[in-house]
Design a protein around this motif. Structure first.
Motif, PDB file in Angstrom:
ATOM      1  N   GLN A   1      -4.609  -2.593  -1.740  1.00 48.41           N
ATOM      2  CA  GLN A   1      -5.643  -3.343  -1.014  1.00 48.41           C
ATOM      3  C   GLN A   1      -5.032  -4.468  -0.179  1.00 48.41           C
ATOM      4  O   GLN A   1      -5.463  -4.723   0.951  1.00 48.41           O
ATOM      5  N   TYR A   2      -4.028  -5.137  -0.734  1.00 49.31           N
ATOM      6  CA  TYR A   2      -3.357  -6.213   0.010  1.00 49.31           C
ATOM      7  C   TYR A   2      -2.632  -5.636   1.220  1.00 49.31           C
ATOM      8  O   TYR A   2      -2.745  -6.155   2.339  1.00 49.31           O
TER       9      TYR A   2
ATOM     10  N   GLU B   1      -5.171  -4.556   4.002  1.00 51.40           N
ATOM     11  CA  GLU B   1      -5.760  -5.650   4.783  1.00 51.40           C
ATOM     12  C   GLU B   1      -4.723  -6.290   5.696  1.00 51.40           C
ATOM     13  O   GLU B   1      -5.011  -6.597   6.862  1.00 51.40           O
TER      14      GLU B   1
ATOM     15  N   LEU C   1      -7.280 -12.418  -0.092  1.00 53.48           N
ATOM     16  CA  LEU C   1      -7.946 -11.306   0.576  1.00 53.48           C
ATOM     17  C   LEU C   1      -9.425 -11.633   0.733  1.00 53.48           C
ATOM     18  O   LEU C   1      -9.977 -12.473   0.017  1.00 53.48           O
TER      19      LEU C   1
ATOM     20  N   TRP D   1      -8.428  -9.511  -4.503  1.00 54.81           N
ATOM     21  CA  TRP D   1      -7.469 -10.605  -4.635  1.00 54.81           C
ATOM     22  C   TRP D   1      -7.147 -10.858  -6.100  1.00 54.81           C
ATOM     23  O   TRP D   1      -5.989 -11.103  -6.458  1.00 54.81           O
TER      24      TRP D   1
END
Length: 280
Positions: free
Chosen positions: A122-123, A126, A173, A179
């Protein structure tokens, strides 16, 4: 058998040529996409898209395939020809990737973003999306970055230390649950015996690496090189005097950082302060 086209800057349809070579190499080994994925470490769907010409993948994936097929730099050369912007990954980055794969120890400073080897999907997504990637290319780059995480978890993994500027941990995030997952992942990785994470608090003030992300790589022979990133560009530093000067800056930053134990508590506090769900 039809004559194969030469790998030159004038090759026609370089994207199709790249996909053709990928299919040929795999079928010659008698492998399914799943078997290839199990052997190399990336998702089978990514290799399927690359063989269909739907995506080119990232340099890490291509270099892993070159290693697996023992094709030296053949696939990477074809990949560079197929890229819309070939200069994006030239000799400096290719050499850096080789040196990283051979490193016995790595020490890193993060001025703005978490190092790729510690990022969650996910990090990475983004961050790469903010850099302008989307669609299949974004998926391929995220998959490539996740593959690089295995570098720290494999047998005989190098020793790795990262010093994270507090700014990195104060740049969450947009999705607070994602996050939280990233912060939790840092705590899990920090438990590995070969990984040390330290936090440099903002109260440390200005220092010699304030605006510079740096990675130092030391090989089995004791030689150290540095990869420096500032803004939109990266530079591989190999000259010993320059590397020593950069390493002195790094050592001074490490002296200012929290201890590993204090850093772990710092990350825990940030995790506790992060809401479990994103606000609407």
């Amino acid at each position: 058998m039809p004559q194969r086209r030469a790998i030159t800057g004038r090759s026609q349809e370089p994207r199709a040529r790249f996909a053709e070579e990928l299919r040929l190499l795999r079928t010659r080994k008698g492998l399914s996409l799943r078997a290839l994925a199990d052997a190399v470490g990336w998702d089978a769907s990514l290799f399927g898209k690359m063989e269909k010409g739907q995506t080119l993948g990232g340099p890490e994936v291509v270099m892993a395939l070159d290693t697996f097929y023992a094709t030296i730099d053949k696939l990477l050369t074809l990949w560079e020809l197929a890229m819309a912007d070939p200069p994006q990954f030239r000799e400096r980055y290719r050499l850096y990737m080789r040196l990283e794969a051979e490193a016995v120890s790595m020490w890193h400073y993060a001025a703005s973003n978490l190092p790729g080897v510690l990022q969650t999907p996910q990090y990475a997504e983004e961050l790469l999306r903010q850099g302008g990637l989307s669609g299949a290319e974004l998926d391929a780059q995220v998959a490539a970055r996740m593959g690089r995480r295995e570098l720290l978890l494999a047998d005989g993994a190098p020793q790795f230390r990262t010093i994270l500027s507090e700014t990195v941990l104060r740049s969450p995030l947009h999705d607070s649950s994602a996050w939280r997952a990233q912060l939790s992942h840092l705590l899990v990785m920090e438990e590995c015996s070969n990984i040390v994470i330290q936090v440099l608090p903002l109260s440390a003030g200005l220092h010699g690496l304030t605006n510079t992300d740096a990675m130092f790589l030391r090989d089995a022979g004791g030689r150290t090189v540095a990869w420096i990133e500032t803004g939109y560009s990266g530079e591989l530093v190999q000259e010993s005097a320059a590397v020593e000067a950069l390493q002195l800056r790094y050592d001074r930053v490490r002296d200012l950082a929290l201890s590993p134990g204090e850093s772990r508590e710092f990350i825990k506090r940030m995790l506790e302060e992060t809401p479990c769900e994103s606000s609407t």
